[in-house]
Scaffold this motif. Structure first.
Motif: not given
Length: 826
Positions: A514-524
């Motif tokens: 979930e942290a990776r998802k947030v960090a990448r934002g729309k690019e996740s």
């Protein structure tokens, strides 16, 4: 001893071996029969394995991960039952009727037919952080204070202000997209699409879809069950269908098997038709095809002994090897026929044919085998096995011709057969072309050269297609229906899985993803992440105390004094605040089942759903793979997600990385082999020139036609190197013979070259008619390459040889004249 003399000794050995088999045909035929029986014995149990996982080495981390997943968690995907053709209420009744009956089948673990919305709605406030619950409580306190102030007749507000809001949508929005919300879903409680008049039931089998026999067993069990049901009670137009991962695997396998049978049969018919046209003799057709069929039997005996199965590429190799093998027969039998027409005896013609033409065929086969072996460098098992089997097949083909063709010719001669002289050599198109080229070679060379240069100039524009959807048959009914099922669910049926050893690791995996998802934002590329440990919130006792306080305060508010929208929110919040703490055992059964291992235990499983990308799109899959791999745990260990999507990502990475290296190895191995066998580097380079120009020209033509490389058809390039180089070898070798006449040599060899290229193309033509798009792309590229090579080797290359020869004669004559002039006096 020079390389030239070494090659001459080898030529003599081939001639003597052929003559021996010609003199003693029964011994040779007996040996061939024994080898054929052994080949049939070992090939009898061959099966086709179209599973993606089987295309990578077993030592690959992604392969080991998915094997662990299958052993512990079972196969991914479902057998999906779809009811169609009724009103929503009838569809729901069908789902309620069928769910328990499907769940009682022996191969079904559980059935999901409703979303677990009620449970997650009731307990949704337990998924809110304590800090946000306090914020909710503060807002309610503020509203209660405002209400009390408004009810006090002595209170006078000095400023006009709106009442404090008890709308919690901003906090609710903060938790949108988490597993509890996504699994509970939106819309109807059932998996239903009223517009399509469809309802979906998802049955989870006990086994894996990778086991084709099991897939057939479980799908047959479900289909047989549905066939026994009285569907008339759901309306006259009601019907059912089966889709899902297990059904799609079966349909894909069926399509490939049908393509295999169709391609092989078509290739055989086309080969026979062409040989009948080429030789105008039924016996000549038989003499050419007998060694090919025997060689294929021996080759697939080796496949059965070495591998026990064929994959997507090697399954179609029989059609390809048949075409390549016939090429040797065309050259050998054509040369034999010509020599007999010139007055040689059968034995003399066999000796001469195998001594020279046979040696050229051996060089071509060795070169092709080395080229195919360059594919064996790949870690991609589909390429490696294709390369090894094709290399063995090429060498076996030559051995088969040396063993069988002289023996069959010996028997035929004993029974009074003599080959019919082909008038084509004297008056056919190749003879006309042979007489025309020496007069027009400069113009032909310029036109072909300019055309090749134009194609070469476009080669840099070629691109690689990472979208595997273009390589699979998505027109199948089960595939189309499966996509509709995904649309109803709102997410993919086949998430990737991270296996863990404890609930703490589960939570850590969820936190990091979930942290990776947030960090990448729309690019996740992550849609949402789910784990049982994460679906049971922490600090429930603390949250319950806050919720009880909220409930008590909410009951003090008068709903009639609130706006209608806020009133509905208040009633909903009051119901949620009364919910009790819960454990894993209290989670809905349909949710717990998704995280169960095969032994019935729960936990240790994190499901990761892709979002914003299709897991059939290779480029998106590669991004997704990077985002869900390499999770570092606090104890120093590392875990990664597992799934077929990640296998695809590894395949794409591997092929794009290995492609240039394999092509370079193919070219270098061919060059070295030809240098050794032909004796001169210059001769080897000259023989390779048509092939190299054809390969680069093909790449340029692909860019002009909008075609792309993919992880299957990229293997065509090294294959073309190995299968087209023999044309240059045969032409240069024959023209290099003492007293060779261009017109006669070109007419005879050009006809054999044309036949060889056409028969080589026939195996790939069969792939064009396959239903599998990936196999179509292989056939398209291969035949474009053969077409370009045919133009170059019949027009451009002979024109170049004529230019060089005329230049040599001119400068050689000038040198002789200069040497004959008397030396000037001192």
């Amino acid at each position: 001893m020079s390389e030239k003399r070494w090659s001459e000794r080898f030529e003599g050995a081939m001639g003597r071996l052929a003559v021996r088999n010609h003199r003693r045909p029964y011994q040779a035929l007996l040996l061939a029969l024994v080898l054929t029986v052994l080949g049939a014995f070992f090939a009898r149990t061959l099966t086709l394995n179209a599973d993606f996982v089987g295309l990578l080495p077993k030592g690959f981390p992604s392969v080991q991960d998915i094997e662990k997943l299958r052993k512990r968690f079972g196969g991914q995907g479902n057998v999906v039952v779809v009811g169609m053709g009724a009103d929503p209420e009838v569809l729901k009744r069908f789902a309620d009727d069928m769910a328990p009956k499907l769940g009682a089948l022996s191969e079904i673990r559980y059935v999901s037919h409703q979303r677990p919305r009620a449970f997650f709605d009731e307990h949704s406030l337990y998924y809110v952080d304590v800090e946000d619950l306090v914020t909710i409580q503060d807002r309610i306190d503020a509203r209660i204070l405002w209400e009390k102030q408004q009810a006090n007749p002595l209170f006078v507000s000095l400023v006009e202000e709106d009442p404090p809001s008890v709308d919690f949508s901003d906090i609710e929005q903060k938790y949108t997209g988490r597993a509890n919300q996504r699994l509970s879903g939106q819309g109807d409680l059932y998996y239903i699409n009223p517009a399509e008049r469809m309802v979906v039931l998802m049955a989870k089998p006990r086994g894996s879809a990778a086991d084709l026999n099991y897939s057939k067993k479980v799908v047959s069990q479900v289909e047989d069950f549905l066939a026994t049901q009285d569907l008339s009670k759901y309306g006259p137009g009601f019907k059912t269908a089966v889709t899902g991962t297990f059904k799609k695997k079966i349909d894909q396998q069926r399509v490939i098997v049908e393509d295999l049978a169709r391609a092989s049969s078509l290739a055989m018919v086309l080969l026979l038709a062409y040989l009948a046209f080429h030789f105008r003799s039924a016996l000549s057709v038989g003499l050419t095809m007998a060694p090919v069929m025997a060689g294929l039997g021996w080759t697939y005996g080796f496949v059965g002994l070495a591998y026990g199965q064929v994959n997507l590429l090697t399954g179609f190799l029989a059609a390809v090897l048949g075409g390549l093998g016939v090429e040797h027969g065309i050259h050998l039998l054509g040369r034999y026929t010509t020599l007999r027409s010139e007055g040689m005896t059968s034995e003399e013609a066999v000796d001469e044919s195998f001594r020279h033409t046979g040696f050229s065929a051996l060089i071509a086969a060795l070169v092709a085998a080395l080229t195919f072996l360059s594919l064996a460098m790949s870690e991609f098992r589909a390429f490696r096995e294709f390369g090894i089997i094709a290399a063995v097949g090429m060498l076996v083909s030559i051995f088969s011709y040396v063993l069988l063709l002289p023996a069959l010719l010996g028997l035929a001669t004993r029974f009074g057969w003599s080959p019919r002289v082909q008038q084509e050599n004297a008056a056919g198109p190749l003879s006309l072309l042979a007489r025309w080229l020496p007069r027009s070679y400069r113009g032909v060379g310029i036109v072909v050269g300019v055309g090749v240069l134009a194609l070469v100039s476009q080669a840099y524009r070629i691109s690689f297609n990472y979208d595997s959807r273009t390589l699979e048959d998505y027109k199948q009914a089960s595939a189309v229906l499966d996509q509709k099922v995904n649309d109803i669910l709102g997410y993919s049926q086949t998430p990737v899985v991270v296996l863990t050893d404890s609930s703490e690791m589960e939570r850590e995996v969820v936190r990091q993803l979930e942290a990776r998802k947030v960090a990448r934002g729309k690019e996740s590329t992550i849609d949402f992440v789910g784990a049982l440990a994460d679906l049971v919130p922490k600090r429930q006792d603390e949250k319950q105390a806050i919720l009880q306080a909220i409930s008590a305060k909410l009951e003090k508010l008068d709903p009639e004094r609130l706006p209608e929208a806020t009133r509905n929110t208040l009633v909903r919040a009051l119901n949620m605040a009364k919910a009790k703490p819960f454990t894993q055992e209290a989670l809905p059964t349909s949710v717990r089942h998704q995280f169960e291992s095969l032994d019935g235990s729960t936990g240790g499983v994190v499901l990761v759903y892709a979002g914003g990308v299709s897991l059939s799109d290779g480029e998106g899959t590669r991004k997704f793979a990077k985002e869900v791999r390499g999770l570092q745990m606090p104890d120093g260990s590392q875990v990664s997600a597992a799934g077929e999507a990640l296998i695809l990502a590894d395949i794409l990475d591997m092929v794009s990385r290995e492609g240039p290296r394999i092509l370079a190895a193919a070219v270098l191995s061919v060059l070295v082999a030809m240098w050794i066998t032909l004796g001169k580097l210059r001769t080897a380079l000259i023989c390779m020139l048509p092939t190299l120009l054809s390969v680069v020209g093909l790449v340029g033509l692909m860019s002009l036609l909008g075609l792309q490389f993919n992880y299957l058809n990229i293997m065509v390039l090294p294959v073309l190197v190995g299968t087209t180089v023999d044309a240059g070898v045969h032409l240069v070798q024959r023209l290099g013979e003492r007293g060779a006449d261009f017109v006669s040599v070109y007419a005879e060899t050009g006809r054999a070259i044309t036949g060889g290229l056409l028969t080589s193309a026939i195996g790939f033509v069969a792939l064009i008619l396959a239903k599998h798009p990936g196999l179509n792309s292989i056939g398209d590229l291969a035949n474009l390459g053969f077409g370009i090579n045919l133009v170059i080797v019949l027009l451009g290359f002979p024109s170049l040889l004529l230019m060089v020869e005329r230049w040599r004669r001119k400068h050689g004559a000038a040198s002789e004249e200069q040497s004959e002039q008397p030396a000037p006096e001192a």
